[in-house]
Design an enzyme around this catalytic site. Structure first.
Site, PDB file in Angstrom:
ATOM      1  NE  ARG A  55      62.517 -39.764 117.194  1.00 14.33           N
ATOM      2  CZ  ARG A  55      61.446 -40.450 117.267  1.00 14.33           C
ATOM      3  NH1 ARG A  55      61.103 -41.516 116.195  1.00 14.33           N
ATOM      4  NH2 ARG A  55      60.512 -40.437 118.023  1.00 14.33           N
ATOM      5  CE1 TYR A 107      86.023 -44.042 107.338  1.00 11.34           C
ATOM      6  CE2 TYR A 107      84.170 -44.977 107.896  1.00 11.34           C
ATOM      7  CZ  TYR A 107      84.993 -44.238 107.992  1.00 11.34           C
ATOM      8  OH  TYR A 107      85.003 -43.366 109.311  1.00 11.34           O
ATOM      9  CG  ASP A 180      81.230 -44.982 100.469  1.00 11.08           C
ATOM     10  OD1 ASP A 180      81.149 -43.775  99.877  1.00 11.08           O
ATOM     11  OD2 ASP A 180      81.656 -45.052 101.589  1.00 11.08           O
ATOM     12  CE  LYS A 205      84.759 -38.567 105.178  1.00 11.10           C
ATOM     13  NZ  LYS A 205      85.067 -38.224 106.563  1.00 11.10           N
TER      14      LYS A 205
END
Ligand SMILES: Cc1ncc(COP(=O)(O)O)c(C=O)c1O
Length: 387
Positions: A55, A107, A180, A205
Site C-alpha cells: 500500500r 477541471y 495541474d 491523459k
C-alpha cells in the site's frame, strides 16, 4: 581509469527508454512488473531492501515515478490511482482551517470537490480569475492561505496563467503553488523550473496516452515535510496506483514525445483552419494570436501549445450537440490526451455553475491524419447547419 563523463540525456530520450534501465536479474530492457503485496523481513528485524507492504510502496511504481521525476526535473515524484487522487492528496495534506486560492476555470470535477467535500473537511477555498495575478494577490489571506492551485492551460477555455508571476506572489505570502499541468504535459511546460512547488498530472491523459489506464502523478520541487505528508495520505488512504497500471503507464510514457508533438502540430492546424469556418463562432486555442493567453503561452510553453482546443459553434447549444452527433471519425467521449481524437459537448458534463459556454465543443486531438480530422469536423459542422 576514471569513468568517462556521460552526456545528460534529455527527458524525452530518458522517457523513450524508460530511463534505459536494465533488469539486474535477467538483463531485460523492459522493467519487470512486481505484484507482491508484502516483502520479507530480514532476520535482524529490518527491511533493508526498502519495501515493507504494497500500500505505501512498490518497485514498479518507483520505476514510473523515476521517469516522471526526470520529465519534470524534480527530485521526487509519486504516482497514484487517478488524477483526482493525486490532486486530493495535496489538499488532504493541508490542515482543516487552511485557506486555498483556486481558479474559476479548472477541471470541473476538482472544482466541485473543493466546493463540497473539501469544504466539509474544513478547507476554505476562494475561486478567482487566475489569468490575472492581481486577482490572486487580492484573494490571498496573509497567514491563512497555504496553497494556490493553478491549471494552465485550463479546461475548457485553455486560459493561461503566468506561473512565475503567481509563484512570486504566493511565496511572498508564505503559500505554496501547485499546478495541474495535465494539458501542458511535462514536455511543453516545466512548472517547477518556473517556481511552482508541486506539479500534478492526470496521468490518465497524455502521460499514459492510450485511454486504457486511470492514473495520477505528482512531482515536487523539494522532498520536504509537506511531501512526506502527501506520501502519508497516499499510503494511509490506499491511493497508490496498481503495479499493472504502473507498467502500462511506463509503456505509454515511452511514446510521450512523438504523441504530444503530433497532437500539438495537428491542433495548431485545426485551430487555424476552423478559425475560418463559417459554422464556427470562435476557436479557443493558446497557439492562436487571438487567444487572450497567447503571449504567456509563447513565453511559458516550449515546443507547442498543446493538443487541446475548443470551438464555439454558431447556432448555440443545439447546434453544438448536433455537430457532435454527426462526427464519424472523432469519438464522442469525455477525457483527453489519448491517441484517438475525442469531441465533447462540455456543458453537458459540467452542469450548472460552470464557466463553460453551452455552445462549446472540446476537442482532444490525437495522432490521426490531420486532414481526416478536419474533413470529419467540416462535414459534421455542415450537416448540423443543414448544408
Ligand atoms: C485537467 C484534468 N485534471 C484532473 C483530472 C482528473 O483526472 P482523473 O480522471 O485521472 O482522476 C482530469 C480528468 O478529466 C483533467 O482533465
Amino acid at each position: 581509469m576514471a569513468d568517462e563523463p556521460r552526456p545528460a540525456w534529455s527527458a524525452r530520450t530518458l522517457a523513450a527508454q524508460a530511463l534505459g534501465r536494465i533488469d539486474e536479474a535477467s538483463g531485460a530492457i523492459v522493467p519487470p512488473i512486481q505484484l507482491a503485496t508484502t516483502y520479507i523481513r530480514d532476520p535482524d528485524n529490518q527491511y533493508s531492501r526498502g519495501y515493507l507492504y504494497g500500500r505505501p510502496d512498490n518497485p514498479t511504481i518507483r520505476e514510473a515515478e523515476a521517469i516522471i521525476a526526470a520529465l519534470e526535473g524534480a527530485p521526487c515524484a509519486m504516482v497514484l490511482g487517478s488524477g483526482m487522487s493525486a490532486a486530493t492528496a495535496v489538499f488532504l495534506a493541508l490542515a482543516p482551517g487552511d485557506h486555498i486560492v483556486a481558479p474559476i476555470v479548472m477541471y470541473w470535477g476538482l472544482r466541485v470537490w473543493l466546493q463540497n467535500e473539501a469544504k466539509a473537511w474544513g478547507l476554505r477555498a476562494d475561486f478567482v480569475d487566475a489569468t490575472d495575478p492581481g486577482a490572486i494577490r487580492a484573494a490571498i489571506r496573509l497567514g491563512e492561505t497555504k496553497l494556490v492551485w493553478l491549471e494552465t492551460p485550463a479546461n475548457p477555455l485553455w486560459s493561461l496563467t503566468d506561473i512565475r508571476a503567481v509563484a512570486d506572489i504566493a511565496h511572498a505570502a508564505g503559500a505554496l503553488v501547485a499546478i495541474d499541468s495535465t494539458c501542458a504535459t511535462p514536455l511543453l511546460t516545466r512548472p517547477l523550473a518556473l517556481g511552482a512547488d508541486i506539479v500534478m498530472h492526470s496521468a490518465t491523459k497524455y502521460l499514459n496516452g492510450h485511454s486504457d489506464v486511470i492514473a495520477g502523478a505528482l512531482a515536487a520541487a523539494r522532498d520536504d515535510a509537506f511531501w512526506a505528508r502527501i506520501k502519508r495520505v497516499r499510503a494511509t488512504l490506499g491511493q497508490i496506483l496498481g503495479p499493472l497500471e504502473a507498467y502500462l503507464l511506463i509503456r505509454g510514457m515511452r511514446t510521450l514525445d512523438p504523441r504530444v508533438r503530433t497532437a500539438c502540430a495537428s491542433a495548431m492546424e485545426l485551430a487555424t483552419r476552423l478559425s475560418n469556418h463559417a459554422a464556427v463562432a470562435e476557436v479557443l486555442y493558446p497557439g492562436l494570436e487571438s487567444h487572450p493567453g497567447h503571449a504567456i503561452a509563447r513565453r511559458q510553453m516550449q515546443g507547442g501549445f498543446g493538443g487541446m482546443l475548443s470551438i464555439r459553434v454558431r447556432g448555440g447549444e443545439a447546434a453544438a450537440i448536433a455537430t457532435a452527433a454527426q462526427v464519424q471519425l472523432w469519438k464522442r467521449a469525455t477525457s483527453l490526451g489519448g491517441v484517438e481524437s475525442l469531441i465533447e459537448h462540455r456543458g453537458s458534463i459540467e452542469g450548472a455553475g460552470s464557466p463553460c459556454p453551452l455552445d462549446l465543443l472540446r476537442l482532444s486531438v490525437g495522432v490521426e491524419d490531420v486532414d481526416d480530422l478536419y474533413t470529419d469536423l467540416d462535414q459534421a459542422l455542415r450537416a448540423a447547419h443543414g448544408h
